[in-house]
Design a protein around this motif. Structure first.
Motif, short mmCIF file in Angstrom:
data_model
loop_
_atom_site.label_atom_id
_atom_site.label_comp_id
_atom_site.label_asym_id
_atom_site.label_seq_id
_atom_site.Cartn_x
_atom_site.Cartn_y
_atom_site.Cartn_z
N PRO A 232 -7.42 21.75 -1.85
CA PRO A 232 -8.35 20.74 -1.30
C PRO A 232 -8.75 19.73 -2.35
CG PRO A 232 -9.49 22.81 -1.68
CD PRO A 232 -8.05 23.08 -1.97
N VAL A 233 -8.69 18.48 -1.97
CA VAL A 233 -9.13 17.41 -2.84
C VAL A 233 -10.18 16.62 -2.08
CG1 VAL A 233 -8.47 15.35 -4.12
CG2 VAL A 233 -6.90 17.30 -4.00
N THR A 234 -11.40 16.68 -2.53
CA THR A 234 -12.50 16.04 -1.82
C THR A 234 -12.91 14.78 -2.54
OG1 THR A 234 -13.27 18.20 -1.09
CG2 THR A 234 -14.83 16.35 -0.94
N THR A 235 -12.93 13.68 -1.79
CA THR A 235 -13.34 12.40 -2.35
C THR A 235 -14.70 12.05 -1.82
OG1 THR A 235 -11.05 11.67 -2.44
CG2 THR A 235 -12.75 9.97 -2.56
N GLY A 236 -15.66 12.05 -2.68
CA GLY A 236 -17.01 11.71 -2.26
C GLY A 236 -17.70 12.92 -1.63
N ARG A 237 -18.98 12.91 -1.63
CA ARG A 237 -19.77 13.99 -1.05
C ARG A 237 -20.35 13.53 0.27
NH1 ARG A 237 -24.99 15.57 -4.30
NH2 ARG A 237 -25.52 13.50 -3.47
N PRO A 238 -20.12 14.33 1.34
CA PRO A 238 -20.69 13.93 2.62
C PRO A 238 -22.19 13.74 2.50
CG PRO A 238 -19.16 15.76 2.90
CD PRO A 238 -19.37 15.59 1.43
N ARG A 239 -22.68 12.68 3.10
CA ARG A 239 -24.10 12.40 3.00
C ARG A 239 -24.58 11.81 4.31
NH1 ARG A 239 -24.37 6.83 1.93
NH2 ARG A 239 -22.46 5.94 1.09
N GLU A 240 -25.87 11.80 4.47
CA GLU A 240 -26.50 11.27 5.66
C GLU A 240 -26.28 9.74 5.70
OE1 GLU A 240 -28.12 14.85 7.12
OE2 GLU A 240 -28.59 12.88 7.95
N ARG A 241 -26.09 9.18 6.89
CA ARG A 241 -26.00 7.72 7.01
C ARG A 241 -27.35 7.09 6.79
NH1 ARG A 241 -22.78 5.31 11.93
NH2 ARG A 241 -23.40 3.49 10.74
N GLU A 242 -27.35 6.00 6.06
CA GLU A 242 -28.62 5.35 5.77
C GLU A 242 -28.99 4.37 6.87
OE1 GLU A 242 -27.91 3.62 2.01
OE2 GLU A 242 -28.11 5.49 0.92
N ALA B 14 0.84 -1.20 0.00
CA ALA B 14 0.00 0.00 0.00
C ALA B 14 0.88 1.25 0.00
CB ALA B 14 -0.91 -0.01 1.22
N THR B 15 0.40 2.31 -0.67
CA THR B 15 1.12 3.57 -0.76
C THR B 15 0.17 4.71 -0.41
OG1 THR B 15 0.59 3.87 -3.11
CG2 THR B 15 2.59 2.62 -2.58
N LEU B 16 0.72 5.92 -0.33
CA LEU B 16 -0.09 7.09 -0.04
C LEU B 16 -1.10 7.37 -1.15
CD1 LEU B 16 2.45 9.60 1.56
CD2 LEU B 16 0.56 8.40 2.67
N GLU B 17 -0.79 6.95 -2.37
CA GLU B 17 -1.73 7.17 -3.47
C GLU B 17 -3.03 6.41 -3.28
OE1 GLU B 17 0.33 6.07 -6.98
OE2 GLU B 17 1.77 7.74 -6.89
N GLN B 18 -3.02 5.36 -2.46
CA GLN B 18 -4.22 4.57 -2.22
C GLN B 18 -5.08 5.11 -1.08
OE1 GLN B 18 -1.54 0.86 -2.28
NE2 GLN B 18 -3.51 0.06 -2.96
N VAL B 19 -4.60 6.17 -0.41
CA VAL B 19 -5.40 6.76 0.66
C VAL B 19 -6.73 7.28 0.12
CG1 VAL B 19 -5.48 8.65 2.34
CG2 VAL B 19 -3.40 7.28 2.09
N GLU B 20 -6.69 7.84 -1.11
CA GLU B 20 -7.91 8.35 -1.70
C GLU B 20 -8.94 7.24 -1.88
OE1 GLU B 20 -9.30 10.87 -5.68
OE2 GLU B 20 -7.18 10.56 -5.21
N GLU B 21 -8.51 6.07 -2.33
CA GLU B 21 -9.43 4.93 -2.47
C GLU B 21 -9.96 4.50 -1.11
OE1 GLU B 21 -7.42 1.84 -4.49
OE2 GLU B 21 -6.88 3.07 -6.24
N LEU B 22 -9.08 4.56 -0.10
CA LEU B 22 -9.49 4.16 1.24
C LEU B 22 -10.58 5.09 1.78
CD1 LEU B 22 -8.88 2.22 3.59
CD2 LEU B 22 -7.17 3.87 4.37
N VAL B 23 -10.40 6.39 1.57
CA VAL B 23 -11.40 7.35 2.02
C VAL B 23 -12.72 7.13 1.27
CG1 VAL B 23 -11.97 9.81 2.14
CG2 VAL B 23 -9.67 9.02 2.72
N ALA B 24 -12.63 6.88 -0.03
CA ALA B 24 -13.84 6.63 -0.80
C ALA B 24 -14.55 5.38 -0.32
CB ALA B 24 -13.48 6.49 -2.27
N HIS B 25 -13.79 4.37 0.06
CA HIS B 25 -14.38 3.13 0.56
C HIS B 25 -15.13 3.38 1.86
CE1 HIS B 25 -13.75 -1.37 1.67
NE2 HIS B 25 -14.94 -1.15 1.12
N VAL B 26 -14.54 4.17 2.75
CA VAL B 26 -15.21 4.49 4.01
C VAL B 26 -16.46 5.33 3.75
CG1 VAL B 26 -14.94 5.73 6.20
CG2 VAL B 26 -13.09 4.28 5.35
N ASN B 27 -16.34 6.23 2.80
CA ASN B 27 -17.50 7.06 2.45
C ASN B 27 -18.64 6.20 1.94
OD1 ASN B 27 -18.92 9.41 2.17
ND2 ASN B 27 -17.83 10.12 0.34
#
Length: 414
Positions: free
Chosen positions: A404-414, A263-276
């Motif tokens: 700023p680089v934003t991954t995904g749009r904050p949304r309400e939890r379902e 894993a590298t720092l470039e994959q942090v964006e994918e990680l954040v998207a996955h959590v989102n």
């Protein structure tokens, strides 16, 4: 000891054969001669290697007794030369030189005693013969003592080399055990990060789908269930791939494991998207340009990725509903800073107290010379801060412009 006994028997036999012709010149009879031979010559030789100093003392007393009963050289004197070798090779280090000095002094007394009765008339010729006799005795004594000292020196050298080899072997085994323990700890951290993160996502998704099915209409429940199952499948497949990678590293021999992707720092964006996608609103903000410092090594990038992954996992498990999380990645000439902040319930929220995530993150940062801080935020929530030193702090500095680089749009939890 059997060899020493054989030598003692040989010397005794030699004394019997040679002394038969000079027995009439002795001042003692057969009984005294035999007792002298056994006690002052033969028996001490049996212990010449196991008890060299007492044996040498017995032979020295026999030589003193010889001055009384004989006025010439006898075969029993061979025992004194053999014992000089024995004390030099096996005796106490502090006593061996005293025994050599005693032999040299005894040679002076013996040489004068022998020449006093052999040489007639007295005068310069007697002194000359005494000096020649003493030189001969001294030469024989030194000639027997030096080989014993050299044998002892060689034996001590061999023993020291053996001790050093044993010490190096123990040190090698200790280093191997330490390396194995460090490797087990590293693998345990990897397994914890991979499994804990993936299972947390799966649990959150499963709970959300269960709630939607129980409280939502049929059509909406189907859509939520389908999306949830897809996320669970993707997460499980990713965890399975990571687990297989770790097992593959354990099974690889030689340097083949070094080529396994990490894993590298470039994959942090994918990680954040996955959590989102898992239902926790998450954003990623990068500050600065990674070109202002030298490229991070694989170990540093892996440590940074795992810290972010574990921090996001903790936010998924403990932040609670209606929480958000923000990941910040800042590049500086001498360091890279990571920050994961959530707006949840803070430390202890929903925790069973049995996790090792914070310990693992701290160990990762310590292994690469970085710093780590985990604390409650003043305004509520929790934050994880980490700093990684770069390999070249003297790299040229470039202007730092917040992008700023934003991954995904904050949304309400379902």
């Amino acid at each position: 000891m059997l060899v020493d006994a054989c030598w003692a028997g040989f010397v005794t036999l030699l004394c019997l054969v040679v002394s038969a012709g000079v027995l009439s010149e002795l001042t003692v009879g057969w009984v005294g001669w035999l007792a002298w031979t056994l006690l002052g010559t033969s028996l001490p030789l049996v212990w010449r290697r196991t008890r060299p100093d007492p044996a040498m003392a017995a032979v020295a007393l026999g030589c003193v007794f010889q001055l009384v009963i004989a006025d010439n050289v006898v075969p029993q004197n061979l025992a004194a030369l053999m014992m000089l070798y024995a004390v030099a090779a096996h005796g106490h280090p502090r006593w061996r030189y005293w025994w050599l000095a005693a032999a040299l002094v005894g040679g002076v007394v013996g040489a004068w005693d022998w020449t006093y009765n052999w040489v007639r008339p007295a005068g310069a010729q007697r002194v000359e013969y005494a000096v020649i006799s003493w030189v001969f005795v001294a030469a024989m004594s030194v000639a027997c003592f030096v080989p014993g000292a050299l044998a002892r020196q060689r034996r001590d050298l061999v023993q020291s080399l053996r001790d050093r080899a044993d010490s190096l072997e123990r040190e090698r085994d200790s280093m191997a055990r330490l390396a194995a323990q460090e490797e087990r700890a590293r693998i345990a951290r990897e397994m914890h990060d991979v499994v804990a993160h993936s299972l947390s996502v799966i649990v959150v998704q499963a709970d959300g789908a269960s709630y939607a099915v129980e409280h939502g209409d049929v059509d909406a429940s189907r859509m939520v269930a389908a999306r949830t199952l897809a996320t669970i499948g993707d997460t499980a497949r990713g965890a399975l791939g990571e687990t297989r990678r770790l097992v593959g590293v354990l099974r690889e021999e030689g340097e083949a494991a070094a080529y396994t992707p990490q894993a590298t720092l470039e994959q942090v964006e994918e990680l954040v998207a996955h959590v989102n996608d898992a239902g926790l609103p998450a954003t990623l903000t990068q500050v600065g340009d990674e070109r202002v410092h030298e490229a991070l090594g694989p170990a540093q990038q892996m440590a940074a990725y795992r810290v972010v992954q574990e921090a996001l996992t903790n936010a998924l498990k403990h932040a609670g509903p209606a929480a958000t999380v923000r990941v910040e990645l800042a590049h500086h000439p001498d360091r890279v800073e990571l920050a994961v902040r959530d707006t949840g319930r803070g430390p202890g929220g929903g925790s069973d107290g049995r996790g090792h995530g914070l310990i693992g993150m701290r160990e990762r940062m310590a292994s690469i010379g970085g710093t780590f801080t985990a604390r409650e935020r003043v305004g509520g929530g929790f934050e994880v801060l980490a700093s990684l030193p770069t390999r070249d702090p003297e790299a040229p500095t470039a202007p730092t412009v917040p992008v700023p680089v934003t991954t995904g749009r904050p949304r309400e939890r379902e």
